[in-house]
Design a protein around this motif. Structure first.
Motif, PDB file in Angstrom:
ATOM      1  N   MET A  54       0.827  -1.205   0.000  1.00 35.33           N
ATOM      2  CA  MET A  54       0.000   0.000   0.000  1.00 35.33           C
ATOM      3  C   MET A  54       0.864   1.259   0.000  1.00 35.33           C
ATOM      4  SD  MET A  54      -3.150  -0.985   2.543  1.00 35.33           S
ATOM      5  CE  MET A  54      -4.574  -0.275   1.739  1.00 35.33           C
ATOM      6  N   SER A  55       0.359   2.301  -0.624  1.00 35.46           N
ATOM      7  CA  SER A  55       1.053   3.589  -0.633  1.00 35.46           C
ATOM      8  C   SER A  55       0.858   4.262   0.722  1.00 35.46           C
ATOM      9  CB  SER A  55       0.458   4.480  -1.719  1.00 35.46           C
ATOM     10  OG  SER A  55      -0.853   4.856  -1.356  1.00 35.46           O
ATOM     11  N   GLY A  56       1.663   5.293   0.985  1.00 39.66           N
ATOM     12  CA  GLY A  56       1.529   6.045   2.230  1.00 39.66           C
ATOM     13  C   GLY A  56       0.123   6.603   2.394  1.00 39.66           C
ATOM     14  N   GLN A  57      -0.436   7.074   1.287  1.00 33.58           N
ATOM     15  CA  GLN A  57      -1.777   7.647   1.318  1.00 33.58           C
ATOM     16  C   GLN A  57      -2.818   6.597   1.709  1.00 33.58           C
ATOM     17  OE1 GLN A  57      -1.553  10.807   1.063  1.00 33.58           O
ATOM     18  NE2 GLN A  57      -3.737  10.964   1.566  1.00 33.58           N
ATOM     19  N   GLU A  58      -2.668   5.398   1.154  1.00 32.08           N
ATOM     20  CA  GLU A  58      -3.622   4.326   1.466  1.00 32.08           C
ATOM     21  C   GLU A  58      -3.495   3.880   2.924  1.00 32.08           C
ATOM     22  OE1 GLU A  58      -4.206   2.211  -2.899  1.00 32.08           O
ATOM     23  OE2 GLU A  58      -2.378   1.757  -1.792  1.00 32.08           O
ATOM     24  N   ILE A  59      -2.245   3.840   3.407  1.00 37.70           N
ATOM     25  CA  ILE A  59      -2.016   3.470   4.814  1.00 37.70           C
ATOM     26  C   ILE A  59      -2.658   4.516   5.737  1.00 37.70           C
ATOM     27  CG2 ILE A  59      -0.228   3.264   6.605  1.00 37.70           C
ATOM     28  CD1 ILE A  59      -0.146   0.836   4.854  1.00 37.70           C
ATOM     29  N   ARG A  60      -2.449   5.794   5.433  1.00 37.01           N
ATOM     30  CA  ARG A  60      -3.065   6.858   6.227  1.00 37.01           C
ATOM     31  C   ARG A  60      -4.575   6.709   6.263  1.00 37.01           C
ATOM     32  NH1 ARG A  60      -1.321  12.383   6.429  1.00 37.01           N
ATOM     33  NH2 ARG A  60       0.899  12.420   6.825  1.00 37.01           N
ATOM     34  N   GLY A  61      -5.139   6.359   5.091  1.00 36.96           N
ATOM     35  CA  GLY A  61      -6.592   6.211   4.982  1.00 36.96           C
ATOM     36  C   GLY A  61      -7.138   5.194   5.973  1.00 36.96           C
ATOM     37  N   ILE A  62      -6.399   4.134   6.230  1.00 40.42           N
ATOM     38  CA  ILE A  62      -6.863   3.101   7.166  1.00 40.42           C
ATOM     39  C   ILE A  62      -7.060   3.716   8.550  1.00 40.42           C
ATOM     40  CG2 ILE A  62      -6.252   0.963   8.363  1.00 40.42           C
ATOM     41  CD1 ILE A  62      -4.740   0.103   5.852  1.00 40.42           C
ATOM     42  N   ILE A  63      -6.074   4.511   8.984  1.00 39.04           N
ATOM     43  CA  ILE A  63      -6.149   5.120  10.320  1.00 39.04           C
ATOM     44  C   ILE A  63      -7.242   6.202  10.343  1.00 39.04           C
ATOM     45  CG2 ILE A  63      -4.884   6.439  12.075  1.00 39.04           C
ATOM     46  CD1 ILE A  63      -3.772   3.682  11.852  1.00 39.04           C
ATOM     47  N   VAL A  64      -7.238   7.036   9.306  1.00 38.64           N
ATOM     48  CA  VAL A  64      -8.194   8.150   9.279  1.00 38.64           C
ATOM     49  C   VAL A  64      -9.640   7.639   9.244  1.00 38.64           C
ATOM     50  CG1 VAL A  64      -9.004  10.117   7.902  1.00 38.64           C
ATOM     51  CG2 VAL A  64      -6.552   9.777   8.269  1.00 38.64           C
ATOM     52  N   ASN A  65      -9.918   6.663   8.361  1.00 38.11           N
ATOM     53  CA  ASN A  65     -11.279   6.087   8.291  1.00 38.11           C
ATOM     54  C   ASN A  65     -11.689   5.456   9.613  1.00 38.11           C
ATOM     55  OD1 ASN A  65     -11.229   6.674   5.596  1.00 38.11           O
ATOM     56  ND2 ASN A  65     -11.062   4.550   4.880  1.00 38.11           N
ATOM     57  N   GLY A  66     -10.766   4.712  10.198  1.00 40.77           N
ATOM     58  CA  GLY A  66     -11.056   4.009  11.448  1.00 40.77           C
ATOM     59  C   GLY A  66     -11.355   4.995  12.565  1.00 40.77           C
ATOM     60  N   LEU A  67     -10.520   6.015  12.687  1.00 36.00           N
ATOM     61  CA  LEU A  67     -10.711   7.003  13.751  1.00 36.00           C
ATOM     62  C   LEU A  67     -12.005   7.786  13.552  1.00 36.00           C
ATOM     63  CD1 LEU A  67      -7.110   8.434  14.297  1.00 36.00           C
ATOM     64  CD2 LEU A  67      -8.379   6.876  15.781  1.00 36.00           C
TER      65      LEU A  67
END
Ligand SMILES: Nc1ncnc2c1ncn2[C@@H]1O[C@H](COP(=O)(O)OP(=O)(O)O)[C@@H](O)[C@H]1O
Ligand SMILES: [Mg+2]
Length: 411
Positions: free
Chosen positions: A216-229
């Motif tokens: 996964m790209s950095g952006q996709e990894i960030r999305g996991i945390i952001v969506n979850g939070l």
């Protein structure tokens, strides 16, 4: 302040959102992968096209195939995406029986639902098929069901199947394509390339859309945390997100692990914003709670009779290299991280022996090697071990966060 009940409910919720060992099965928690989804959807839209999704272990193949059905529903027709997880003992017939067992038949012949809606009185397609399932049975059944629905049978862990079974499935895919059967087969498996997964793939090439799943790209990894939070009514500081991206190394398993432990830290402090301090403390907890198979592979590779040995450091240096798309690195790439770790110049001869040992039974083998002498390339046999080695290095103080960040950002 949250009261005890509120806090416990919140903690339970966090565990449903950040799931390091369970694939995502809810499209709202699924991050990124637009390009890969686009290719799959394109294949579904085209008659005679089928799909093979392949890549490293843990990059998110199962998750993508899980959310396909949900993402496509809301279109005109009913979506049916029955999935079977292959076992090494499966035959062609037993595998397709698993697929058909996922399709329930309701009294109203027109409506066919998912297993999740299954009632005790309901029958599955599998119940209605007697005896061995042959390629011809598959063709007939898929043609019937696919006539009333958007039908997407998914076969996961395809790499575990016997070559006789994978060949039979490849032949079936070709036949379905030739007959324009209204269904899209999605094959999913761990592999570097399609020919590792399907030996006879030349004959099905035209019918099969290949979807490689990269890390996964950095952006996709960030999305996991952001969506979850967002689900929890929480946010994250940029610095915390950067830290998670750095440590995940493109593998979402670790994003979930750090997200879980970091968010629990924040909740404990009654905070609604995740900071990099929460993540830093989550590293230690995450290292301790990583799957025992990974922890034991690490200790097997780094233990030695001699107290003074470099195995831990060399392995960490290997984990810090910038590997190519398939995860391979050259011995030369170990030089710089090794020198940073040791605080003085290290050259290949001082760790060549360790690299060799890592490919031997006695040390796992934790690494695998390809190529010929002088052109050897190495990679972690299990890609999930690499981020662990880095986090373990941080937790043990072999390297500081700053030094790690500086190096990884340059690489
Ligand atoms: N697109 C995604 N968004 C959020 N989490 C993901 C995504 N892809 C994978 N994950 C998470 O990463 C981990 C590994 O995913 P999985 O689908 O099991 O990988 P694979 O099938 O390739 O081994 C799981 O914890 C899963 O929840
Ligand atoms: Mg999987």
């Amino acid at each position: 302040m949250m009261d005890l009940g509120q806090r416990i409910r919140k903690q339970m919720e966090v565990n449903k959102i950040f799931t390091p060992t369970t694939p995502v099965d809810e499209s709202s928690l699924f991050s990124g992968r637009q390009q890969q989804l686009g290719r799959v959807v394109e294949a579904i839209a085209q008659k005679g096209q089928h799909v093979v999704i392949y890549g490293e272990r843990g990059v998110g193949k199962t998750s993508l195939s899980n959310v396909l059905g949900q993402l496509l529903s809301g279109q005109s027709s009913v979506v049916i995406a029955p999935r079977a997880t292959a076992d090494s003992g499966d035959t062609f017939s037993s595998l397709w029986r698993k697929v058909f067992a996922e399709v329930t038949i309701t009294n109203n012949k027109q409506s066919i639902g998912f297993t999740s809606e299954k009632l005790f009185s309901q029958q599955t397609l599998s119940d209605q098929i007697q005896g061995d399932i042959t390629p011809d049975t598959v063709r007939r059944v898929l043609a019937q069901v696919g006539a009333h629905s958007l039908l997407i049978p998914i076969i996961d862990e395809f790499d575990r199947l016997d070559v006789s079974v994978t060949t039979a499935i490849a032949d079936t895919v070709k036949m379905l394509s030739d007959h324009a059967v209204p269904a899209t087969i999605v094959l999913v498996g761990v592999a570097d390339s399609v020919d590792q997964l399907i030996r006879e793939h030349a004959s099905v090439e035209r019918a099969l859309v290949q979807v490689p799943m990269p890390r996964m790209s950095g952006q996709e990894i960030r999305g996991i945390i952001v969506n979850g939070l967002a689900r929890l009514g929480m946010t994250a500081k940029d610095d915390a997100l950067d830290h998670v991206v750095l440590l995940s190394q493109g593998l979402p398993h670790y994003t979930h692990l750090l997200g879980l432990n970091g968010t629990l830290n924040a909740i404990e402090e009654d905070k609604v914003e995740l900071t990099s301090n929460h993540i830093e403390r989550a590293v230690i907890k995450s290292v301790e709670s990583t799957q025992s198979s990974i922890r034991s592979a690490y200790s097997k590779a780094t233990s030695s009779n001699r107290a003074e040995n470099l195995y831990g450091h060399v392995l960490l240096a290997c984990a810090m290299t910038g590997p190519d798309e398939l995860g391979f690195f050259a011995p030369g790439a170990v030089r710089e991280p090794m020198s940073i770790l040791m605080g003085k110049q290290y050259d290949i001869p001082s760790f060549a022996r360790h690299l060799y040992d890592f490919t031997e039974e006695e040390k796992g083998p934790i690494l695998e090697r390809i190529g010929t002498e002088r052109k050897y390339r190495y990679r972690f046999k299990n890609p999930l071990i690499q981020p662990y080695v880095i986090m373990k290095g941080l937790a043990d103080g072999k390297i500081s966060r700053d030094a790690l960040e500086n190096f990884l950002k340059r690489r």
